[in-house]
Each structure stands twice: as C-alpha cells, then as structure tokens.
Design a protein around this motif. Sequence first.
Motif, PDB file in Angstrom:
ATOM      1  N   LEU A   1       0.841  -1.194   0.000  1.00  0.00           N
ATOM      2  CA  LEU A   1       0.000   0.000   0.000  1.00  0.00           C
ATOM      3  C   LEU A   1       0.878   1.247   0.000  1.00  0.00           C
ATOM      4  CD1 LEU A   1      -2.616  -1.043   2.718  1.00  0.00           C
ATOM      5  CD2 LEU A   1      -2.904  -1.123   0.230  1.00  0.00           C
ATOM      6  N   LYS A   2       0.411   2.307  -0.651  1.00  0.00           N
ATOM      7  CA  LYS A   2       1.150   3.561  -0.701  1.00  0.00           C
ATOM      8  C   LYS A   2       0.575   4.520   0.338  1.00  0.00           C
ATOM      9  CE  LYS A   2       1.888   3.046  -5.694  1.00  0.00           C
ATOM     10  NZ  LYS A   2       1.743   3.692  -7.027  1.00  0.00           N
ATOM     11  N   LEU A   3       1.456   5.169   1.091  1.00  0.00           N
ATOM     12  CA  LEU A   3       1.029   6.092   2.132  1.00  0.00           C
ATOM     13  C   LEU A   3       1.464   7.517   1.824  1.00  0.00           C
ATOM     14  CD1 LEU A   3       1.829   4.156   5.448  1.00  0.00           C
ATOM     15  CD2 LEU A   3      -0.283   4.136   4.099  1.00  0.00           C
ATOM     16  N   LEU A   4       0.608   8.457   2.183  1.00  0.00           N
ATOM     17  CA  LEU A   4       0.938   9.880   2.064  1.00  0.00           C
ATOM     18  C   LEU A   4       0.360  10.588   3.280  1.00  0.00           C
ATOM     19  CD1 LEU A   4       2.082  12.242   0.368  1.00  0.00           C
ATOM     20  CD2 LEU A   4      -0.200  12.440  -0.688  1.00  0.00           C
ATOM     21  N   SER A   5       1.229  11.247   4.047  1.00  0.00           N
ATOM     22  CA  SER A   5       0.766  11.979   5.221  1.00  0.00           C
ATOM     23  C   SER A   5       1.460  13.334   5.268  1.00  0.00           C
ATOM     24  CB  SER A   5       1.060  11.191   6.504  1.00  0.00           C
ATOM     25  OG  SER A   5       2.444  11.234   6.821  1.00  0.00           O
ATOM     26  N   TRP A   6       1.163  14.086   6.303  1.00  0.00           N
ATOM     27  CA  TRP A   6       1.716  15.428   6.446  1.00  0.00           C
ATOM     28  C   TRP A   6       3.236  15.434   6.284  1.00  0.00           C
ATOM     29  CZ3 TRP A   6       0.442  20.240   6.057  1.00  0.00           C
ATOM     30  CH2 TRP A   6       1.220  21.234   6.650  1.00  0.00           C
ATOM     31  N   ASP A   7       3.926  14.421   6.851  1.00  0.00           N
ATOM     32  CA  ASP A   7       5.390  14.417   6.788  1.00  0.00           C
ATOM     33  C   ASP A   7       5.965  13.091   6.271  1.00  0.00           C
ATOM     34  OD1 ASP A   7       4.748  12.831   8.912  1.00  0.00           O
ATOM     35  OD2 ASP A   7       5.879  13.972  10.420  1.00  0.00           O
ATOM     36  N   TYR A   8       5.157  12.300   5.563  1.00  0.00           N
ATOM     37  CA  TYR A   8       5.616  11.018   5.035  1.00  0.00           C
ATOM     38  C   TYR A   8       5.103  10.845   3.616  1.00  0.00           C
ATOM     39  CZ  TYR A   8       6.460   5.980   4.673  1.00  0.00           C
ATOM     40  OH  TYR A   8       6.906   4.741   4.265  1.00  0.00           O
ATOM     41  N   PRO A   9       5.943  10.311   2.707  1.00  0.00           N
ATOM     42  CA  PRO A   9       7.338   9.891   2.918  1.00  0.00           C
ATOM     43  C   PRO A   9       8.267  11.096   3.085  1.00  0.00           C
ATOM     44  CG  PRO A   9       6.770   9.725   0.604  1.00  0.00           C
ATOM     45  CD  PRO A   9       5.502  10.073   1.312  1.00  0.00           C
ATOM     46  N   GLN A  10       9.485  10.821   3.467  1.00  0.00           N
ATOM     47  CA  GLN A  10      10.432  11.894   3.740  1.00  0.00           C
ATOM     48  C   GLN A  10      10.605  12.792   2.526  1.00  0.00           C
ATOM     49  OE1 GLN A  10      14.192  10.545   5.243  1.00  0.00           O
ATOM     50  NE2 GLN A  10      14.892  12.582   5.784  1.00  0.00           N
ATOM     51  N   LYS A  11      10.626  12.192   1.346  1.00  0.00           N
ATOM     52  CA  LYS A  11      10.676  12.970   0.112  1.00  0.00           C
ATOM     53  C   LYS A  11       9.336  12.805  -0.593  1.00  0.00           C
ATOM     54  CE  LYS A  11      13.339  13.723  -4.126  1.00  0.00           C
ATOM     55  NZ  LYS A  11      14.508  13.275  -4.945  1.00  0.00           N
ATOM     56  N   GLY A  12       8.603  13.894  -0.714  1.00  0.00           N
ATOM     57  CA  GLY A  12       7.306  13.827  -1.363  1.00  0.00           C
ATOM     58  C   GLY A  12       6.149  13.735  -0.397  1.00  0.00           C
ATOM     59  N   SER A  13       6.334  14.270   0.820  1.00  0.00           N
ATOM     60  CA  SER A  13       5.253  14.286   1.799  1.00  0.00           C
ATOM     61  C   SER A  13       4.151  15.225   1.342  1.00  0.00           C
ATOM     62  CB  SER A  13       5.775  14.741   3.164  1.00  0.00           C
ATOM     63  OG  SER A  13       6.195  16.099   3.092  1.00  0.00           O
ATOM     64  N   LEU A  14       3.022  15.179   2.022  1.00  0.00           N
ATOM     65  CA  LEU A  14       1.907  16.054   1.680  1.00  0.00           C
ATOM     66  C   LEU A  14       2.330  17.514   1.777  1.00  0.00           C
ATOM     67  CD1 LEU A  14      -1.093  16.341   0.965  1.00  0.00           C
ATOM     68  CD2 LEU A  14      -1.614  16.212   3.420  1.00  0.00           C
ATOM     69  N   ARG A  15       3.039  17.877   2.831  1.00  0.00           N
ATOM     70  CA  ARG A  15       3.485  19.260   3.007  1.00  0.00           C
ATOM     71  C   ARG A  15       4.398  19.685   1.853  1.00  0.00           C
ATOM     72  NH1 ARG A  15       4.317  23.505   6.854  1.00  0.00           N
ATOM     73  NH2 ARG A  15       5.050  25.183   5.536  1.00  0.00           N
ATOM     74  N   GLN A  16       5.326  18.831   1.468  1.00  0.00           N
ATOM     75  CA  GLN A  16       6.253  19.165   0.395  1.00  0.00           C
ATOM     76  C   GLN A  16       5.530  19.312  -0.948  1.00  0.00           C
ATOM     77  OE1 GLN A  16       9.072  15.970   0.670  1.00  0.00           O
ATOM     78  NE2 GLN A  16      10.379  17.018   2.146  1.00  0.00           N
ATOM     79  N   ARG A  17       4.592  18.417  -1.221  1.00  0.00           N
ATOM     80  CA  ARG A  17       3.870  18.472  -2.481  1.00  0.00           C
ATOM     81  C   ARG A  17       3.010  19.728  -2.575  1.00  0.00           C
ATOM     82  NH1 ARG A  17       2.530  12.023  -3.304  1.00  0.00           N
ATOM     83  NH2 ARG A  17       1.599  12.614  -5.292  1.00  0.00           N
ATOM     84  N   ILE A  18       2.442  20.131  -1.446  1.00  0.00           N
ATOM     85  CA  ILE A  18       1.643  21.358  -1.429  1.00  0.00           C
ATOM     86  C   ILE A  18       2.514  22.558  -1.765  1.00  0.00           C
ATOM     87  CG2 ILE A  18       0.354  22.939   0.061  1.00  0.00           C
ATOM     88  CD1 ILE A  18      -0.640  20.438   1.573  1.00  0.00           C
ATOM     89  N   ASP A  19       3.676  22.663  -1.131  1.00  0.00           N
ATOM     90  CA  ASP A  19       4.573  23.788  -1.383  1.00  0.00           C
ATOM     91  C   ASP A  19       5.101  23.782  -2.813  1.00  0.00           C
ATOM     92  OD1 ASP A  19       4.445  25.151   1.025  1.00  0.00           O
ATOM     93  OD2 ASP A  19       6.039  23.989   1.953  1.00  0.00           O
ATOM     94  N   GLU A  20       5.524  22.607  -3.292  1.00  0.00           N
ATOM     95  CA  GLU A  20       6.109  22.525  -4.632  1.00  0.00           C
ATOM     96  C   GLU A  20       5.100  22.858  -5.726  1.00  0.00           C
ATOM     97  OE1 GLU A  20       7.788  18.640  -4.897  1.00  0.00           O
ATOM     98  OE2 GLU A  20       9.397  19.071  -3.450  1.00  0.00           O
ATOM     99  N   ASP A  21       3.858  22.418  -5.556  1.00  0.00           N
ATOM    100  CA  ASP A  21       2.828  22.643  -6.572  1.00  0.00           C
ATOM    101  C   ASP A  21       1.960  23.856  -6.265  1.00  0.00           C
ATOM    102  OD1 ASP A  21       3.709  20.350  -7.874  1.00  0.00           O
ATOM    103  OD2 ASP A  21       2.267  19.047  -6.869  1.00  0.00           O
ATOM    104  N   ARG A  22       2.256  24.540  -5.129  1.00  0.00           N
ATOM    105  CA  ARG A  22       1.499  25.721  -4.703  1.00  0.00           C
ATOM    106  C   ARG A  22       0.004  25.410  -4.563  1.00  0.00           C
ATOM    107  NH1 ARG A  22       5.232  27.025  -8.447  1.00  0.00           N
ATOM    108  NH2 ARG A  22       6.863  28.528  -7.882  1.00  0.00           N
ATOM    109  N   LEU A  23      -0.274  24.258  -3.991  1.00  0.00           N
ATOM    110  CA  LEU A  23      -1.660  23.807  -3.855  1.00  0.00           C
ATOM    111  C   LEU A  23      -2.236  24.187  -2.493  1.00  0.00           C
ATOM    112  CD1 LEU A  23      -1.501  20.311  -5.561  1.00  0.00           C
ATOM    113  CD2 LEU A  23      -2.265  22.465  -6.514  1.00  0.00           C
TER     114      LEU A  23
END
Length: 276
Positions: free
Chosen positions: A195-217
């Motif tokens: 199963l693939k997981l996505l949370s506020w700080d997981y995975p270390q590269k590509g977490s929800l927080r990082q994806r939001i900042d990178e894509d300005r979402l």
Amino acid sequence: MKIVKHSGSIVEFNRDKLKSSLLKSGAGTQVVEEVLNVIDSQIYEGITTKKIYKLAFSLLKKSSNSHAARYNLRAAIQMLGPAGFFFEKYIARLFISEGYLAQTNLFLSGRCVGHEIDVAVMKNNYIEMIECKFHAGSETNSDVKVPLYILSRFNDVKDRNHTIFTKKDKISACWIVTNNRFTSDAMTFATCSGLKLLSWDYPQKGSLRQRIDEDRLYPVTCLTTLTAVEKDKLLVLDIILAKEVSDNAEVLVKIGLSTIRIKNVLKEVAELCKYM
C-alpha cells in the motif's frame, strides 16, 4: 520551559522547531527573529502550544498575509472538514496537478460487497484508488487498523472491471492519505502489503506538506483575508484551491465581498502562489 500540547502532554519549548516552521512560511530571517523575540518575551511556564501558535500567526500577519497563510497551512487543511468531504476533493486536485485524471465519491462493486471509494486516479491507463483518512484534530494519528481495513477493501475491488474513466477499468494499486500522521506499525504494515502512504510528513521525500509547497496547492481555507463563513461558501461553490480564486474572481462577488476586499484577497493569493 515547559509548554502544554493540544493532547495535554507537557513538553519542553523547542525554539528551533518554532523557528523552522516560521521560516517555512516564507518569512525572511529578520522577520522570523523579530517574531521569536516577541514570543520569548511573552511565553511562560505552562503556556499552551495553541497560544504560542496564535501569537506567532498574528505577528506574521502583520508582516505579510501570505506568510501567515502559509504558516496556517496545517490548520487550514483541518478546516476542510468536519467530515473530510472537501479533503477528498483537495487530494483529487493534488493528483490532477501532477498529471492524473481523478474521480471522487465513487461506489464500486467488489467481489463480495460494494464499496464507497473516496478518490480514483489514472495516469498512463494505470488506475489507483485513494482512501482519505481525515482528522479534525492535530493529535490523532492513523494506526495499523487503517491499512488493515483498507487492504481488505482494495483486495475486494481490484482486478474487477469497473466503470470509472472507461467501461472496463481495473484498479491496480491503493493509496492511503491522511492530513496527520501514521503510526510506525501502520507504515510497516502498509509497506509490507504494497500500500502507498501519504501523510503530512511522510514519505520523507514527497510528503503532503512538500507536495503542497512545490505545486502551490494551498487550500482556500488558509487565506487570512477571508472569514470562516466566506471560506465555507467558496468550498460549497467547488473553489478548493487558493489559486482557483484568481482564475474565478467573480465568485468573490458572488459571496458578497466588496471591491476593496476582493483586491486584498487577490493580492494575498498572488503572493501565496508565487512562493518558491
């Protein structure tokens, strides 16, 4: 100095951790130090993290609405509740920004029973289901029972023909997305089960927080120039992302904003979405 977390637990005040979160807002080093100095002068033994957060937020807002909006990001995502319906739409938008097609709120027949599926996404004819675990409080984590339950649902619907994007779609993989965190057991079981997981700080590269900042979402709920009622009105009108406001500025008239306020909202959106 001891401070009290939302959960009621008592921990040492970590100035460096606060500084890091302030810098992530996009504020400059000088502004961050000024904020920290004010907080240093006002905190006391037993102060709550909520009070520290509110103080930091108000100080950042004096510097820049967009910095305060970005600092408010995690709380803003919690405002996509209370049931998480808008969080599901938000996650669909996230995957769409990365080149996927997405459908939300589906009912699919499994081998044994029917299932409500939060989101289905497709890229290169590869279809994945996404189950969203929304938490209104910041202290609630998703434990191992979550991937155990969702794995059984995935196994029931996979390899069957469904009508999602075409009339013969097969679901080949499964994501679990949460706005908070997963426990270590949940992560271990999910990894072992594929199963693939996505949370506020997981995975270390590509977490929800990082994806939001990178894509300005940034969700519309993080905007500081709107009231909570106005944000709710925008969500009902299917305006989920802050940048969708600038693409549909007429909705600000529809929810009753004056010309001056519309200008302020659009300025904040422009500053927020040009970050990084």
